[in-house]
Design a protein around this motif. Sequence first.
Motif, PDB file in Angstrom:
ATOM      1  N   VAL A  26       0.914  -1.142   0.029  1.00  0.00           N
ATOM      2  CA  VAL A  26      -0.097   0.059   0.096  1.00  0.00           C
ATOM      3  C   VAL A  26       0.921   1.209  -0.060  1.00  0.00           C
ATOM      4  O   VAL A  26       1.768   1.350   0.864  1.00  0.00           O
ATOM      5  CB  VAL A  26      -0.948  -0.244   1.149  1.00  0.00           C
ATOM      6  CG1 VAL A  26      -1.490   1.351   1.577  1.00  0.00           C
ATOM      7  CG2 VAL A  26      -2.241  -1.005   0.910  1.00  0.00           C
ATOM      8  N   HIS A  27       0.520   2.251  -0.986  1.00  0.00           N
ATOM      9  CA  HIS A  27       1.192   3.524  -1.045  1.00  0.00           C
ATOM     10  C   HIS A  27       0.112   4.236  -0.942  1.00  0.00           C
ATOM     11  O   HIS A  27      -1.095   4.415  -1.484  1.00  0.00           O
ATOM     12  CB  HIS A  27       2.062   3.576  -2.575  1.00  0.00           C
ATOM     13  CG  HIS A  27       3.535   2.752  -2.514  1.00  0.00           C
ATOM     14  ND1 HIS A  27       4.356   3.450  -2.165  1.00  0.00           N
ATOM     15  CD2 HIS A  27       3.482   1.650  -2.785  1.00  0.00           C
ATOM     16  CE1 HIS A  27       5.364   2.512  -2.159  1.00  0.00           C
ATOM     17  NE2 HIS A  27       4.879   1.344  -2.656  1.00  0.00           N
ATOM     18  N   LYS A  28       0.432   5.603  -0.338  1.00  0.00           N
ATOM     19  CA  LYS A  28      -0.310   6.607  -0.095  1.00  0.00           C
ATOM     20  C   LYS A  28       0.388   8.001  -0.055  1.00  0.00           C
ATOM     21  O   LYS A  28       1.384   8.179   0.628  1.00  0.00           O
ATOM     22  CB  LYS A  28      -1.154   6.490   1.231  1.00  0.00           C
ATOM     23  CG  LYS A  28      -2.141   7.738   1.310  1.00  0.00           C
ATOM     24  CD  LYS A  28      -3.244   7.765   0.712  1.00  0.00           C
ATOM     25  CE  LYS A  28      -4.190   8.989   0.717  1.00  0.00           C
ATOM     26  NZ  LYS A  28      -5.246   9.160  -0.251  1.00  0.00           N
ATOM     27  N   ASN A  29       0.033   8.877  -0.950  1.00  0.00           N
ATOM     28  CA  ASN A  29       0.545  10.313  -1.091  1.00  0.00           C
ATOM     29  C   ASN A  29      -0.571  11.442  -0.600  1.00  0.00           C
ATOM     30  O   ASN A  29      -1.583  11.325  -0.965  1.00  0.00           O
ATOM     31  CB  ASN A  29       1.169  10.523  -2.405  1.00  0.00           C
ATOM     32  CG  ASN A  29       2.298   9.769  -2.895  1.00  0.00           C
ATOM     33  OD1 ASN A  29       3.327   9.876  -2.417  1.00  0.00           O
ATOM     34  ND2 ASN A  29       1.792   8.719  -3.849  1.00  0.00           N
ATOM     35  N   HIS A  34       4.941  11.674   0.843  1.00  0.00           N
ATOM     36  CA  HIS A  34       4.697   9.966   0.632  1.00  0.00           C
ATOM     37  C   HIS A  34       4.509   9.564   2.044  1.00  0.00           C
ATOM     38  O   HIS A  34       5.300   9.037   2.727  1.00  0.00           O
ATOM     39  CB  HIS A  34       5.875   9.273  -0.120  1.00  0.00           C
ATOM     40  CG  HIS A  34       5.433   8.345  -0.587  1.00  0.00           C
ATOM     41  ND1 HIS A  34       6.602   7.494  -1.627  1.00  0.00           N
ATOM     42  CD2 HIS A  34       4.621   7.406  -0.757  1.00  0.00           C
ATOM     43  CE1 HIS A  34       6.201   6.607  -1.925  1.00  0.00           C
ATOM     44  NE2 HIS A  34       4.991   6.387  -1.458  1.00  0.00           N
ATOM     45  N   THR A  61      -2.986   6.946   8.888  1.00  0.00           N
ATOM     46  CA  THR A  61      -3.252   6.883   7.809  1.00  0.00           C
ATOM     47  C   THR A  61      -3.350   5.454   7.227  1.00  0.00           C
ATOM     48  O   THR A  61      -4.410   4.994   6.500  1.00  0.00           O
ATOM     49  CB  THR A  61      -2.369   7.631   6.707  1.00  0.00           C
ATOM     50  OG1 THR A  61      -1.772   8.798   7.445  1.00  0.00           O
ATOM     51  CG2 THR A  61      -2.607   7.582   5.484  1.00  0.00           C
ATOM     52  N   THR A  65      -6.879   3.536   5.990  1.00  0.00           N
ATOM     53  CA  THR A  65      -7.002   2.893   4.523  1.00  0.00           C
ATOM     54  C   THR A  65      -7.736   1.664   4.976  1.00  0.00           C
ATOM     55  O   THR A  65      -8.430   1.146   3.887  1.00  0.00           O
ATOM     56  CB  THR A  65      -5.701   2.645   3.889  1.00  0.00           C
ATOM     57  OG1 THR A  65      -4.925   1.539   4.802  1.00  0.00           O
ATOM     58  CG2 THR A  65      -4.767   3.961   3.643  1.00  0.00           C
ATOM     59  N   HIS A  68     -11.161   2.197   4.211  1.00  0.00           N
ATOM     60  CA  HIS A  68     -11.366   3.176   2.929  1.00  0.00           C
ATOM     61  C   HIS A  68     -11.776   4.629   3.406  1.00  0.00           C
ATOM     62  O   HIS A  68     -12.417   5.263   2.645  1.00  0.00           O
ATOM     63  CB  HIS A  68     -12.489   2.554   2.045  1.00  0.00           C
ATOM     64  CG  HIS A  68     -12.113   2.877   0.698  1.00  0.00           C
ATOM     65  ND1 HIS A  68     -11.085   2.673   0.041  1.00  0.00           N
ATOM     66  CD2 HIS A  68     -12.966   3.485   0.053  1.00  0.00           C
ATOM     67  CE1 HIS A  68     -11.110   3.162  -1.343  1.00  0.00           C
ATOM     68  NE2 HIS A  68     -12.422   3.796  -1.279  1.00  0.00           N
ATOM     69  N   GLU A  70      -9.478   6.525   3.650  1.00  0.00           N
ATOM     70  CA  GLU A  70      -8.712   7.259   3.062  1.00  0.00           C
ATOM     71  C   GLU A  70      -8.425   6.128   1.918  1.00  0.00           C
ATOM     72  O   GLU A  70      -8.224   5.137   2.140  1.00  0.00           O
ATOM     73  CB  GLU A  70      -7.139   7.090   3.982  1.00  0.00           C
ATOM     74  CG  GLU A  70      -6.110   8.223   3.715  1.00  0.00           C
ATOM     75  CD  GLU A  70      -6.935   9.689   4.146  1.00  0.00           C
ATOM     76  OE1 GLU A  70      -7.413  10.200   3.356  1.00  0.00           O
ATOM     77  OE2 GLU A  70      -6.605   9.658   5.571  1.00  0.00           O
ATOM     78  N   LYS A  71      -8.540   6.641   0.632  1.00  0.00           N
ATOM     79  CA  LYS A  71      -8.156   5.859  -0.354  1.00  0.00           C
ATOM     80  C   LYS A  71      -6.662   5.683  -0.794  1.00  0.00           C
ATOM     81  O   LYS A  71      -6.010   6.522  -0.390  1.00  0.00           O
ATOM     82  CB  LYS A  71      -8.648   6.597  -1.896  1.00  0.00           C
ATOM     83  CG  LYS A  71     -10.300   6.375  -1.751  1.00  0.00           C
ATOM     84  CD  LYS A  71     -10.561   7.155  -3.062  1.00  0.00           C
ATOM     85  CE  LYS A  71     -12.090   7.510  -3.250  1.00  0.00           C
ATOM     86  NZ  LYS A  71     -12.189   8.454  -4.387  1.00  0.00           N
ATOM     87  N   VAL A  72      -6.343   4.464  -1.082  1.00  0.00           N
ATOM     88  CA  VAL A  72      -4.946   4.078  -1.334  1.00  0.00           C
ATOM     89  C   VAL A  72      -4.461   4.730  -2.767  1.00  0.00           C
ATOM     90  O   VAL A  72      -5.497   4.535  -3.396  1.00  0.00           O
ATOM     91  CB  VAL A  72      -4.508   2.765  -1.070  1.00  0.00           C
ATOM     92  CG1 VAL A  72      -5.002   2.194   0.368  1.00  0.00           C
ATOM     93  CG2 VAL A  72      -5.156   1.712  -2.105  1.00  0.00           C
ATOM     94  N   ASP A  73      -3.232   4.950  -2.834  1.00  0.00           N
ATOM     95  CA  ASP A  73      -2.965   5.481  -4.088  1.00  0.00           C
ATOM     96  C   ASP A  73      -2.607   4.203  -5.117  1.00  0.00           C
ATOM     97  O   ASP A  73      -2.814   3.946  -6.307  1.00  0.00           O
ATOM     98  CB  ASP A  73      -1.669   6.408  -4.203  1.00  0.00           C
ATOM     99  CG  ASP A  73      -2.182   7.650  -3.684  1.00  0.00           C
ATOM    100  OD1 ASP A  73      -3.247   8.038  -3.844  1.00  0.00           O
ATOM    101  OD2 ASP A  73      -1.319   8.399  -3.148  1.00  0.00           O
TER     102      ASP A  73
END
Lengths: 269, 301
Positions: A26-29, A34, A61, A65, A68, A70-73
Amino acid sequence: MSSVTTADPAAGSTATTTAKVEIRAVHKNFGPLHVLRGIDLDVRAGEVTVVLGPSGSGKSTLLRTINHLEKVDSGTVSVDGTLVGYRRSGNKLYELRERDVLKQRTRIGFVFQNFHLFPHLTVLDNIVEAPVSALKRPRKEAEAAARKLLERVGLADKAESYPKQLSGGQQQRVAIARALALEPGLLLFDEPTSALDPELVGEVLDVIKDLAASGTTMIVVTHEIGFAREVADTVVFMDEGRIVEQGPPAEVLDSPRHERTRAFLSKVL
Amino acid sequence: MSLTSDPPAAPSLTKEPGTAVTTPPAPAELVVVPVRHPWRWVAVAATAVLLTQFVHGLVTNPGWEWDVFAAFFTTETILRAVWVTLQLTFHGTALGFAIGIVLAFMRLSASPFLRSVAFGYIWAFRSIPLIVQLLFWFNLAYLYKELSIGIPFGPSFLSFDTTGLVGEMSAAVLGLALHQAAYAAEIVRGGVLAVDEGQLEAAASLGIPRLRQVRRIVLPQAMRSILPNAANEIISLFKGTSIVSVMAIGELFYQVQVVYGRNGRVVPLLMVATAWYVLLTTALSVVQHYVERHYAKGSAR
């Protein structure tokens, strides 16, 4: 469905099924920031995972996620084998409609740092709202269940009070009862005691410990090291958007392998 | 005076015990003397004199013609005109706020198109004076002989004769409502924005359906900041209905003008209208108080 039914009678009148959680890459900006840099995490059904780390490390954060908020990138989060927020078809992830996301969230309880109780509703109405509107439970039945939950968090006499009439600790216990009212298989706690006066922390932690014993899967972001040591099956230490190390509390808290973990623990212990 | 480092304070301490004739009173027995405000009393007296003079003028000046006032206050013409004014206010408010709520959520929507349309509407209707708008609506039949529903530039499915559909009364209501909607939209939007974001997150995390979130969680809380402004708007619309007199609609102000045009008793008839406006505005304020109290449930202030 790899769900486990709890044997503990403290779990309440209805059998609670607990869910496993799988987080993959999982990545999130947030703009140029980042926040999550490739998180992989498995939480087994019925286990308590405590996430520790300095502020800004991405732990809240990450927690957000999972339901949901927070949406993940990129990457995937799945609860009990079902992707959260997306539907996979071939090599594509299709974003779910809000309605379906809302439905998924009824299986995941979330407790906020600042409680976020509905101030214009009584304690009872706060707890009953979601079961009635999201799960279409009859109000009578939902109210009876709510009163049982209030008893469980030690607030049976506060059903008709408004949130503002309660102490912080009591409000957080109501918020926990509200999350439990949906009988979720997974409970997420985002720094549940950080907004409380020191003398009120204990009563909230006691309720969470009691829940942990009942066998619901829980992920708790907190700064309470003592709580982690006592309750966690797994402690996860995060820093700068990555999981630095994870393992049983005795390992991570008492003999951390990483310098970063040691430095953090030496500051908070 | 107890322990100080100041040597000059010493003399009181050097007194031999027993030489003091009277023991000083205990702190609890000291009498508190409040500050006097002589000028405040002067201001009160001056204001009272002016107020008495004003009342004296109202009572004794024959120009007010209180007998004419009494004779007309509850005549059928006036009562019917009051009813028309109330109807204009009610329909204008109801329709205005209904459109306003839609516009507010359009402005809060994620779609740039909906946002711009709502912004454009609010910009236009706040820019055009109400009286000009009303005259436009009144002359709608001149612009469009018939109104129809259908595909733009294509065939129409339903059509109405404009003069038949938009009578004087509905033209007035429409004008008031469309004008009101622009202000209502901003008031509602302000109220929604004032609700803590955490409330929406909490509702979302509980899986509460979207419409229910708005109706049950957001709007009741938004009402607290919407209500005082909305009450202002309703009251100003109520008095603003007098502007409709330019369209020869028999509301209160128009009817009063008609009557004094006939009998020449201008001042007492203006007082009739004034008294009704004051009376009904007071009633609205009372209603406002109770509605606000209803929505204040669970709050500390």
